[in-house]
Design a protein around this motif. Structure first.
Motif, PDB file in Angstrom:
ATOM      1  N   VAL A 272       0.845  -1.193   0.000  1.00  0.00           N
ATOM      2  CA  VAL A 272       0.000   0.000   0.000  1.00  0.00           C
ATOM      3  C   VAL A 272       0.880   1.243   0.000  1.00  0.00           C
ATOM      4  O   VAL A 272       2.056   1.213   0.366  1.00  0.00           O
ATOM      5  CB  VAL A 272      -0.935   0.037   1.224  1.00  0.00           C
ATOM      6  CG1 VAL A 272      -1.872  -1.152   1.219  1.00  0.00           C
ATOM      7  CG2 VAL A 272      -0.134   0.087   2.531  1.00  0.00           C
ATOM      8  N   ARG A 273       0.272   2.346  -0.430  1.00  0.00           N
ATOM      9  CA  ARG A 273       0.900   3.661  -0.322  1.00  0.00           C
ATOM     10  C   ARG A 273      -0.084   4.528   0.466  1.00  0.00           C
ATOM     11  O   ARG A 273      -1.020   5.075  -0.105  1.00  0.00           O
ATOM     12  CB  ARG A 273       1.187   4.246  -1.708  1.00  0.00           C
ATOM     13  CG  ARG A 273       2.116   3.374  -2.538  1.00  0.00           C
ATOM     14  CD  ARG A 273       2.508   4.047  -3.847  1.00  0.00           C
ATOM     15  NE  ARG A 273       3.322   3.168  -4.676  1.00  0.00           N
ATOM     16  CZ  ARG A 273       4.633   3.011  -4.565  1.00  0.00           C
ATOM     17  NH1 ARG A 273       5.273   3.674  -3.618  1.00  0.00           N
ATOM     18  NH2 ARG A 273       5.302   2.205  -5.348  1.00  0.00           N
ATOM     19  N   ASP A 274       0.153   4.607   1.755  1.00  0.00           N
ATOM     20  CA  ASP A 274      -0.818   5.217   2.656  1.00  0.00           C
ATOM     21  C   ASP A 274      -0.171   6.397   3.380  1.00  0.00           C
ATOM     22  O   ASP A 274       0.905   6.258   3.978  1.00  0.00           O
ATOM     23  CB  ASP A 274      -1.297   4.164   3.662  1.00  0.00           C
ATOM     24  CG  ASP A 274      -2.388   4.691   4.567  1.00  0.00           C
ATOM     25  OD1 ASP A 274      -3.551   4.724   4.121  1.00  0.00           O
ATOM     26  OD2 ASP A 274      -2.068   5.088   5.696  1.00  0.00           O
ATOM     27  N   LYS A 275      -0.840   7.567   3.346  1.00  0.00           N
ATOM     28  CA  LYS A 275      -0.297   8.768   3.983  1.00  0.00           C
ATOM     29  C   LYS A 275      -0.136   8.586   5.483  1.00  0.00           C
ATOM     30  O   LYS A 275       0.837   9.057   6.080  1.00  0.00           O
ATOM     31  CB  LYS A 275      -1.214   9.958   3.708  1.00  0.00           C
ATOM     32  CG  LYS A 275      -1.133  10.506   2.294  1.00  0.00           C
ATOM     33  CD  LYS A 275      -1.992  11.745   2.153  1.00  0.00           C
ATOM     34  CE  LYS A 275      -1.898  12.325   0.748  1.00  0.00           C
ATOM     35  NZ  LYS A 275      -2.743  13.540   0.612  1.00  0.00           N
ATOM     36  N   VAL A 310      -9.999  -2.107   2.652  1.00  0.00           N
ATOM     37  CA  VAL A 310      -9.134  -2.052   1.478  1.00  0.00           C
ATOM     38  C   VAL A 310      -9.915  -1.696   0.217  1.00  0.00           C
ATOM     39  O   VAL A 310      -9.342  -1.552  -0.856  1.00  0.00           O
ATOM     40  CB  VAL A 310      -8.392  -3.395   1.273  1.00  0.00           C
ATOM     41  CG1 VAL A 310      -7.527  -3.713   2.471  1.00  0.00           C
ATOM     42  CG2 VAL A 310      -9.382  -4.526   1.024  1.00  0.00           C
ATOM     43  N   GLU A 318      -4.750   1.950  -1.561  1.00  0.00           N
ATOM     44  CA  GLU A 318      -5.044   2.763  -0.388  1.00  0.00           C
ATOM     45  C   GLU A 318      -5.889   1.956   0.583  1.00  0.00           C
ATOM     46  O   GLU A 318      -6.695   1.114   0.170  1.00  0.00           O
ATOM     47  CB  GLU A 318      -5.801   4.039  -0.791  1.00  0.00           C
ATOM     48  CG  GLU A 318      -5.056   4.907  -1.786  1.00  0.00           C
ATOM     49  CD  GLU A 318      -5.893   6.084  -2.248  1.00  0.00           C
ATOM     50  OE1 GLU A 318      -6.869   6.432  -1.531  1.00  0.00           O
ATOM     51  OE2 GLU A 318      -5.591   6.650  -3.295  1.00  0.00           O
ATOM     52  N   VAL A 319      -5.697   2.218   1.866  1.00  0.00           N
ATOM     53  CA  VAL A 319      -6.481   1.535   2.896  1.00  0.00           C
ATOM     54  C   VAL A 319      -6.980   2.574   3.894  1.00  0.00           C
ATOM     55  O   VAL A 319      -6.482   3.694   3.942  1.00  0.00           O
ATOM     56  CB  VAL A 319      -5.650   0.457   3.628  1.00  0.00           C
ATOM     57  CG1 VAL A 319      -5.253  -0.658   2.681  1.00  0.00           C
ATOM     58  CG2 VAL A 319      -4.423   1.077   4.285  1.00  0.00           C
ATOM     59  N   ARG A 320      -7.964   2.176   4.676  1.00  0.00           N
ATOM     60  CA  ARG A 320      -8.488   3.059   5.715  1.00  0.00           C
ATOM     61  C   ARG A 320      -8.687   2.227   6.977  1.00  0.00           C
ATOM     62  O   ARG A 320      -9.422   1.238   6.971  1.00  0.00           O
ATOM     63  CB  ARG A 320      -9.800   3.696   5.279  1.00  0.00           C
ATOM     64  CG  ARG A 320     -10.348   4.720   6.270  1.00  0.00           C
ATOM     65  CD  ARG A 320     -11.584   5.413   5.737  1.00  0.00           C
ATOM     66  NE  ARG A 320     -11.261   6.257   4.592  1.00  0.00           N
ATOM     67  CZ  ARG A 320     -11.776   6.100   3.375  1.00  0.00           C
ATOM     68  NH1 ARG A 320     -12.627   5.115   3.144  1.00  0.00           N
ATOM     69  NH2 ARG A 320     -11.449   6.914   2.401  1.00  0.00           N
ATOM     70  N   PRO A 324      -7.282   4.565  13.198  1.00  0.00           N
ATOM     71  CA  PRO A 324      -5.999   4.988  12.629  1.00  0.00           C
ATOM     72  C   PRO A 324      -4.963   5.377  13.675  1.00  0.00           C
ATOM     73  O   PRO A 324      -3.760   5.188  13.467  1.00  0.00           O
ATOM     74  CB  PRO A 324      -6.378   6.189  11.750  1.00  0.00           C
ATOM     75  CG  PRO A 324      -7.708   6.654  12.264  1.00  0.00           C
ATOM     76  CD  PRO A 324      -8.391   5.441  12.778  1.00  0.00           C
ATOM     77  N   ARG A 328      -1.030   4.103  13.687  1.00  0.00           N
ATOM     78  CA  ARG A 328       0.053   5.087  13.633  1.00  0.00           C
ATOM     79  C   ARG A 328       0.919   5.014  14.885  1.00  0.00           C
ATOM     80  O   ARG A 328       2.156   5.023  14.810  1.00  0.00           O
ATOM     81  CB  ARG A 328      -0.515   6.489  13.474  1.00  0.00           C
ATOM     82  CG  ARG A 328       0.550   7.545  13.314  1.00  0.00           C
ATOM     83  CD  ARG A 328      -0.006   8.950  13.293  1.00  0.00           C
ATOM     84  NE  ARG A 328       1.048   9.900  13.016  1.00  0.00           N
ATOM     85  CZ  ARG A 328       1.916  10.333  13.928  1.00  0.00           C
ATOM     86  NH1 ARG A 328       1.840   9.894  15.169  1.00  0.00           N
ATOM     87  NH2 ARG A 328       2.862  11.194  13.590  1.00  0.00           N
ATOM     88  N   GLN A 534      -2.124  14.435   7.008  1.00  0.00           N
ATOM     89  CA  GLN A 534      -1.686  13.180   7.613  1.00  0.00           C
ATOM     90  C   GLN A 534      -2.586  12.704   8.746  1.00  0.00           C
ATOM     91  O   GLN A 534      -2.426  11.585   9.229  1.00  0.00           O
ATOM     92  CB  GLN A 534      -0.262  13.348   8.165  1.00  0.00           C
ATOM     93  CG  GLN A 534       0.734  13.849   7.136  1.00  0.00           C
ATOM     94  CD  GLN A 534       2.025  14.300   7.782  1.00  0.00           C
ATOM     95  OE1 GLN A 534       2.342  13.934   8.901  1.00  0.00           O
ATOM     96  NE2 GLN A 534       2.791  15.127   7.084  1.00  0.00           N
TER      97      GLN A 534
END
Length: 605
Positions: A272-275, A310, A318-320, A324, A328, A534
């Motif tokens: 994934v490419r996740d901020k 996903v 991208e994922v959510r 979060p 993180r 972010q």
């Protein structure tokens, strides 16, 4: 005036299936690398242990993906080309996704914009083949082949020629394909991969299936894909919090890169490419990297599929997360804990670079002035010489001091940085280890030690705030005001006290006493930008750390100060005890080690 308003009432019409598939293909298939990613993921979902990819002209002319998975029957092939037909979910729970693919879009999309053929054979069935060109599906035909599937895509985007104009050169597209395969190869160490360029007839990438337990197999696979240097200079990560597990490897700060090209993040095995995650990775290295440098890491987050969505974008990159903050926080804390546990360790590439610029025969003789002293580390009195202001460093005699004729003690085995032997140019400490020498930058090393001491003191006593005579009123939108007030307690812990002031305005009543001439208005807007981008902000903490770093710089041993043997050894012992002492506050190495074998090779011995 609405510039999109039609001049006459538009008529709603149903697009034909071919047009709908070509539109959808724009979301799923951006370039050849996207097609390769989708096809290889299908192979992995089929249980393949070997995936072979061949391309021509960067994938524009040919993409062929062969696997030894479970295969498909003749009855399955037409369904495989039907939109939203899939074997991976039944549609009852769109959050319980345990496979790469699940939308049933890839093959119909590829068939809509190229010339696609699928040849497959399932165990106990005859082989079969089906072809589709520009969305027109042909009949199923018998075909020979081993168990598994071969998908061949030719003339990508021939049905949508406008898309071809947006593709890059064959070389650039080939590199993108190779990167897509490398990312998947890192996620599946027990699967073998090859990538062949049929134009040149050479293998661009090869990784045979690894053996052994998972962590060892992953380490071996990363050494093949990322390079041996990465593994040699990486820290193993293994942490769990609230049902989320983080594993993988993160490189030492001194093994940083000039761009974020060596950052690979996976969620439940999916690249994934996740901020959120890239921001957490950056925060984990916040005070150990120089500006413009990026950490290298391969990290895997594993959690219950219901904790992460996903199905955010058709490309599934991208994922959510449902929580979060937990994801993180796990990444940040695990990285900081690992970096702290690395102690004084620095990357081996630093020494390699030093040897690379060494010359066996200098162009002209150079004279070095050094103050020599016997290495005799003493007890508590030496540690006292490392006080914050460090005013009591004794001045060595200006004349060269010869060592005493008695035998020099060998460095203790428990002292990785060895025993100090000399100080060169009043800045470089040379120490002898059991199998080589260590060169220490005395100012950079002591700067890190003082910085870590200051941070520990600050964390213990808290950050003092200073009340403003006139509160700073910042006008914001109501949404922005609510966003920053939601983290008011976190900001207060860092010395910035804010409160609502009516409407969308907030009042900054106290600021960190450490930071002189703080522009509270600008800082608050910058924090809001971070929150929007972010979901969190480390900006204020970074400002506080920058002040501490500046204090440490001015309070540490300066270049040009001569040090006694006791002081040099005290510095070495403190470096061995203090976390992150392998790099200074700006991310540069504080010491390098040269092995005797490397030095001997420089002299041809």
């Amino acid at each position: 005036m609405n510039t999109h308003a039609p001049k006459m009432r538009p008529v709603i019409r149903q697009l034909d299936e071919a047009a709908a598939n070509r539109i959808a293909a724009g979301e799923v298939v951006e370039r050849p690398a996207s097609a390769v990613k989708e096809l290889v993921e299908n192979a992995l979902d089929a249980g393949a242990t070997r995936v072979d990819v061949a391309i021509a002209k960067g994938g524009k002319a040919l993409i062929r993906v062969s696997d030894d998975g479970c295969g498909m029957t003749a009855e399955d092939l037409p369904l495989a080309l039907a939109r939203h037909a899939t074997s991976k979910i039944d549609g009852s729970d769109l959050l319980d996704i345990r496979s790469f693919g699940f939308r049933g879009e890839a093959l119909p999309s590829l068939g809509a914009v190229g010339r696609l053929s699928i040849t497959s054979r399932a165990a106990g069935h005859d082989g079969a083949q089906i072809a589709v060109t520009g969305g027109r599906i042909g009949p199923v035909k018998p075909a020979a082949g081993n168990r598994g599937t071969v998908v061949e895509l030719r003339d990508l985007f021939f049905a949508t020629p406008a898309r071809l104009k947006f593709l890059r050169t064959d070389r650039a597209e080939t590199q993108a394909v190779a990167e897509a395969i490398r990312r998947l190869a890192m996620a599946e160490p027990y699967v073998g991969f090859t990538l062949t360029d049929e134009d040149e007839g050479r293998v661009l990438f090869r990784a045979d299936a690894e053996q052994g337990e998972l962590f060892g197999a992953l380490q071996t696979r990363l050494a093949r894909v990322m390079g041996r240097d990465f593994i040699d200079n990486a820290l193993a990560i293994d942490a769990t919090r609230d049902g989320i597990t983080l594993t993988g490897f993160a490189a030492l700060p001194t093994y940083s890169r000039g761009a974020a090209v060596a950052q690979h993040l996976y969620v439940n095995g999916r690249p994934v490419r996740d901020k959120l995650l890239t921001g957490a990775l950056r925060a984990g290295y916040m005070d150990v990297l120089a500006s413009g440098r990026y950490p290298a890491a391969v990290l895997f987050l594993t959690c219950d599929p219901h904790q992460v969505d996903v199905n955010v974008h058709p490309a599934k990159a991208e994922v959510r997360f449902r929580e979060p903050g937990i994801a993180r926080g796990l990444v940040v804390s695990a990285l900081r804990h690992a970096l702290a546990g690395a102690g004084h360790r620095a990357s081996s590439t630093v020494a390699a670079a030093a040897l690379g610029v060494a010359r066996p025969e200098p162009e002209q003789p150079r004279r070095y002035q050094a103050s020599y002293a016997p290495a005799r580390p003493s007890g508590p009195a030496i540690a006292a010489s490392l006080a914050f202001q460090a005013p009591g460093f004794a001045e060595a005699p200006t004349a060269r001091v010869e060592p005493e004729p008695e035998a020099q003690p060998e460095p203790a085995a428990e002292a990785p940085l060895g025993a100090a032997r000399a100080q060169l140019h009043e800045n470089w400490i040379v120490a002898q280890t059991a199998d080589g020498i260590v060169i220490v930058d005395q100012h950079a090393a002591h700067e890190r030690l003082v910085y870590e001491r200051l941070k520990a003191q600050l964390d213990a006593s808290g950050i003092a705030s200073q009340a403003l005579l006139i509160p700073e009123i910042v006008e914001l939108s109501e949404a922005d005001a609510q966003s920053i007030l939601a983290i008011a307690d976190e900001l207060a812990a860092l010395g910035l006290v804010i409160e609502p002031f009516g409407g969308g305005a907030i009042a900054a009543r106290e600021v960190p006493a450490l930071i002189q001439r703080l522009d509270a208005r600008r800082l608050i807007r910058d924090i809001l930008d971070d929150l929007a981008d972010q979901g969190t902000s480390e900006r204020l903490r970074a400002r506080v750390d920058a002040v501490l770093s500046s204090m440490a710089c001015h309070g540490s041993v300066r270049s040009g100060r001569r040090m006694s043997a006791d002081e040099m050894n005290a510095l070495l012992r403190e470096m061995e005890r203090v976390p992150k002492s392998g790099q200074c506050n700006h991310g540069r190495p504080t010491w390098i080690e040269l092995k005797l074998s490397d030095i001997e090779r420089l002299f041809g011995r």
